[in-house]
Design an enzyme around this catalytic site. Structure first.
Site, PDB file in Angstrom:
ATOM      1  N   LYS A 105      -1.919  25.495-144.270  1.00  0.00           N
ATOM      2  CA  LYS A 105      -1.237  25.449-145.574  1.00  0.00           C
ATOM      3  C   LYS A 105      -2.268  25.351-146.708  1.00  0.00           C
ATOM      4  O   LYS A 105      -2.205  26.109-147.681  1.00  0.00           O
ATOM      5  CB  LYS A 105      -0.297  24.237-145.604  1.00  0.00           C
ATOM      6  CG  LYS A 105       0.475  24.138-146.895  1.00  0.00           C
ATOM      7  CD  LYS A 105       1.324  22.895-146.948  1.00  0.00           C
ATOM      8  CE  LYS A 105       1.882  22.751-148.364  1.00  0.00           C
ATOM      9  NZ  LYS A 105       2.383  21.414-148.617  1.00  0.00           N
ATOM     10  N   TYR A 145       4.283  18.332-121.410  1.00  0.00           N
ATOM     11  CA  TYR A 145       3.760  19.635-121.864  1.00  0.00           C
ATOM     12  C   TYR A 145       4.881  20.459-122.500  1.00  0.00           C
ATOM     13  O   TYR A 145       4.760  20.937-123.633  1.00  0.00           O
ATOM     14  CB  TYR A 145       3.159  20.372-120.670  1.00  0.00           C
ATOM     15  CG  TYR A 145       2.573  21.735-120.998  1.00  0.00           C
ATOM     16  CD1 TYR A 145       1.455  21.854-121.813  1.00  0.00           C
ATOM     17  CD2 TYR A 145       3.137  22.899-120.469  1.00  0.00           C
ATOM     18  CE1 TYR A 145       0.905  23.100-122.104  1.00  0.00           C
ATOM     19  CE2 TYR A 145       2.591  24.145-120.746  1.00  0.00           C
ATOM     20  CZ  TYR A 145       1.476  24.238-121.563  1.00  0.00           C
ATOM     21  OH  TYR A 145       0.938  25.476-121.845  1.00  0.00           O
ATOM     22  N   ARG A 186      -4.020  25.961-111.219  1.00  0.00           N
ATOM     23  CA  ARG A 186      -3.136  27.118-111.440  1.00  0.00           C
ATOM     24  C   ARG A 186      -3.271  28.067-110.254  1.00  0.00           C
ATOM     25  O   ARG A 186      -4.290  28.113-109.574  1.00  0.00           O
ATOM     26  CB  ARG A 186      -3.470  27.782-112.778  1.00  0.00           C
ATOM     27  CG  ARG A 186      -3.078  26.860-113.920  1.00  0.00           C
ATOM     28  CD  ARG A 186      -3.159  27.524-115.273  1.00  0.00           C
ATOM     29  NE  ARG A 186      -4.384  27.199-115.964  1.00  0.00           N
ATOM     30  CZ  ARG A 186      -4.547  27.329-117.281  1.00  0.00           C
ATOM     31  NH1 ARG A 186      -3.563  27.771-118.034  1.00  0.00           N
ATOM     32  NH2 ARG A 186      -5.689  27.032-117.845  1.00  0.00           N
TER      33      ARG A 186
HETATM   34  P1  NAD Z   1      -7.703  25.459-121.666  1.00  0.00           P
HETATM   35  O1  NAD Z   1      -7.485  24.067-121.182  1.00  0.00           O
HETATM   36  O2  NAD Z   1      -8.736  26.286-120.990  1.00  0.00           O
HETATM   37  O3  NAD Z   1      -8.024  25.449-123.217  1.00  0.00           O
HETATM   38  C1  NAD Z   1      -7.538  24.482-124.100  1.00  0.00           C
HETATM   39  C2  NAD Z   1      -8.663  24.079-125.029  1.00  0.00           C
HETATM   40  O4  NAD Z   1      -8.169  23.109-125.976  1.00  0.00           O
HETATM   41  C3  NAD Z   1      -9.832  23.417-124.284  1.00  0.00           C
HETATM   42  O5  NAD Z   1     -11.044  24.055-124.606  1.00  0.00           O
HETATM   43  C4  NAD Z   1      -9.799  21.974-124.760  1.00  0.00           C
HETATM   44  O6  NAD Z   1     -11.074  21.361-124.764  1.00  0.00           O
HETATM   45  C5  NAD Z   1      -9.178  22.108-126.152  1.00  0.00           C
HETATM   46  N1  NAD Z   1      -8.580  20.876-126.604  1.00  0.00           N
HETATM   47  C6  NAD Z   1      -7.684  20.093-125.934  1.00  0.00           C
HETATM   48  N2  NAD Z   1      -7.359  19.022-126.665  1.00  0.00           N
HETATM   49  C7  NAD Z   1      -8.066  19.112-127.833  1.00  0.00           C
HETATM   50  C8  NAD Z   1      -8.161  18.302-129.005  1.00  0.00           C
HETATM   51  N3  NAD Z   1      -7.489  17.157-129.107  1.00  0.00           N
HETATM   52  N4  NAD Z   1      -8.974  18.710-130.006  1.00  0.00           N
HETATM   53  C9  NAD Z   1      -9.689  19.856-129.900  1.00  0.00           C
HETATM   54  N5  NAD Z   1      -9.632  20.663-128.821  1.00  0.00           N
HETATM   55  C10 NAD Z   1      -8.825  20.297-127.798  1.00  0.00           C
HETATM   56  O7  NAD Z   1      -6.281  26.178-121.610  1.00  0.00           O
HETATM   57  P2  NAD Z   1      -5.891  27.715-121.811  1.00  0.00           P
HETATM   58  O8  NAD Z   1      -5.320  28.197-120.552  1.00  0.00           O
HETATM   59  O9  NAD Z   1      -6.978  28.465-122.449  1.00  0.00           O
HETATM   60  O10 NAD Z   1      -4.674  27.577-122.837  1.00  0.00           O
HETATM   61  C11 NAD Z   1      -4.847  27.770-124.232  1.00  0.00           C
HETATM   62  C12 NAD Z   1      -3.503  27.665-124.926  1.00  0.00           C
HETATM   63  O11 NAD Z   1      -2.619  28.676-124.429  1.00  0.00           O
HETATM   64  C13 NAD Z   1      -2.805  26.330-124.703  1.00  0.00           C
HETATM   65  O12 NAD Z   1      -2.184  25.931-125.912  1.00  0.00           O
HETATM   66  C14 NAD Z   1      -1.779  26.634-123.654  1.00  0.00           C
HETATM   67  O13 NAD Z   1      -0.663  25.786-123.760  1.00  0.00           O
HETATM   68  C15 NAD Z   1      -1.426  28.087-123.972  1.00  0.00           C
HETATM   69  N6  NAD Z   1      -0.907  28.786-122.785  1.00  0.00           N
HETATM   70  C16 NAD Z   1      -1.753  29.201-121.796  1.00  0.00           C
HETATM   71  C17 NAD Z   1      -1.233  29.859-120.690  1.00  0.00           C
HETATM   72  C18 NAD Z   1      -2.126  30.390-119.588  1.00  0.00           C
HETATM   73  O14 NAD Z   1      -1.599  31.039-118.665  1.00  0.00           O
HETATM   74  N7  NAD Z   1      -3.417  30.193-119.615  1.00  0.00           N
HETATM   75  C19 NAD Z   1       0.147  30.056-120.569  1.00  0.00           C
HETATM   76  C20 NAD Z   1       0.964  29.576-121.574  1.00  0.00           C
HETATM   77  C21 NAD Z   1       0.426  28.962-122.689  1.00  0.00           C
END
Ligand code: NAD
Length: 316
Positions: A105, A145, A186
């Site tokens: 924003k 989640y 996963r």
């Molecule tokens: P991941 O765990 O590899 O990446 C998440 C990242 O967020 C990590 O690098 C972590 O260090 C960072 N993070 C977590 N808490 C934090 C905080 N408080 N401050 C700053 N950084 C923080 O997961 P991913 O698979 O890459 O998922 C990324 C996004 O996509 C997520 O929001 C997830 O819900 C969404 N998503 C992923 C999938 C999938 O199949 N991979 C499916 C549905 C949704």
């Protein structure tokens, strides 16, 4: 050239997004406290247009420079992580999303929330369209989640409606590719790790539950197309090819050449029986459609991964 802030940019999807945004010659500010991500995912980036800020988004945070796009991906995402970090997961979805929307924003930036197919829960509608409201157990272990993401969606729409923020929401279905962690729980990294070590392949339940798997490059293309569109309502991005887990095991065995047996384990609580996106909206709105078939995507995942990341410590 735009300046893009990517929360969670050192994670699996976030680091691929950073790579692609840089390839398209944008500036990238990666905000990540490395809770579930790793510097290993971004250490190859040698580009003056890239900066990593080690910030926890559950605290208020500021960025000095102008920002055009905010891609909000930070959140524990694999069951192993969010079951280990239940309160943190709720805080990232709530406080973390508040702070990041506040930043969008202040910067008058376009905002994209990485939501998930998990907001559909164990769906009563198949395939899942964006209009389906979901069937989620709010108090089960996965609720931290699913409900964090549902809250984040509600918050995003409130910032849009009340505060005029230019927001978008992507509902991501299972995505796979290099940089997933071997032990993140996963299904694809687990099966690849087991098959490549020629160990028994674990299948939960009888393996008749279905999933749809999207290769990471397809997903990232969809994410950027949505961020660059004018859409505000949620859009599914995923691959509609649907496989039972037993069919997935067959493809993994074929791609890896492994001959290991299957062992069945108890189904996790509230495990969805079916999962498949209806991607009509993404097709019509963004002209987006996935291009990488499962067997090709698995081969690419193996090719593009460091062996030690696929194999983990070999335990289990
Ligand atoms: P991941 O765990 O590899 O990446 C998440 C990242 O967020 C990590 O690098 C972590 O260090 C960072 N993070 C977590 N808490 C934090 C905080 N408080 N401050 C700053 N950084 C923080 O997961 P991913 O698979 O890459 O998922 C990324 C996004 O996509 C997520 O929001 C997830 O819900 C969404 N998503 C992923 C999938 C999938 O199949 N991979 C499916 C549905 C949704």
């Amino acid at each position: 050239m735009a300046t893009c802030l990517v929360t969670g940019g050192a994670g699996f999807l976030g680091s691929h997004l950073c790579d692609e945004l840089l390839r398209r010659e944008h500036r990238v500010i990666c905000v990540d406290n490395l809770e579930t991500g790793s510097l290993v995912n971004i250490e190859h980036i040698r580009d003056s247009a890239f900066v990593h800020l080690n910030l926890d988004i559950t605290d208020t945070y500021h960025v000095e420079e102008p920002v055009d796009f905010v891609y909000h991906l930070a959140s524990p995402a694999s069951p192993i992580d969010y079951l280990r970090l239940p309160l943190h997961t709720l805080k990232v979805g709530s406080y973390g999303t508040h702070h990041t929307l506040g930043l969008a924003k202040a910067k008058r930036a376009r905002f994209l929330l990485a939501s998930t197919s998990e907001i559909y829960g164990d769906p009563q509608e198949h395939p899942q369209r964006e209009s389906y409201w979901g069937h989620v157990n709010p108090i089960g272990p996965r609720g931290v989640y699913d409900e964090a993401k549902r809250y984040a969606e509600a918050l995003t729409m409130a910032y849009h409606r009340q505060q005029g923020v230019d927001t978008s929401i992507v509902r991501i279905f299972n995505t796979y590719g290099s940089r997933m962690r071997a032990h993140d729980g996963r299904v694809i990294p687990t099966l690849l790790r087991q098959a490549l070590a020629n160990r028994p392949l674990t299948v939960f339940g009888d393996g008749s539950q279905t999933r749809s798997f999207c290769f990471v490059s397809d997903l990232i293309r969809g994410l950027i197309a949505l961020a660059e569109s004018g859409q505000h309502a949620p859009v599914n991005i995923g691959n509609p090819d649907e496989f039972t887990l037993l069919e997935l095991v067959e493809v993994v065995l074929e791609v890896t050449g492994a001959t290991a047996p299957i062992i069945h384990e108890a189904l996790p609580i509230d495990d969805p029986k079916q999962r498949r996106p209806d991607i009509t909206l993404a097709r019509e709105l963004l002209d987006w459609t996935p291009e990488v078939a499962l067997s090709d995507g698995l081969r690419l995942t193996i090719e593009q991964s460091r062996p030690e990341r696929l194999l983990g410590d070999q335990a289990g």
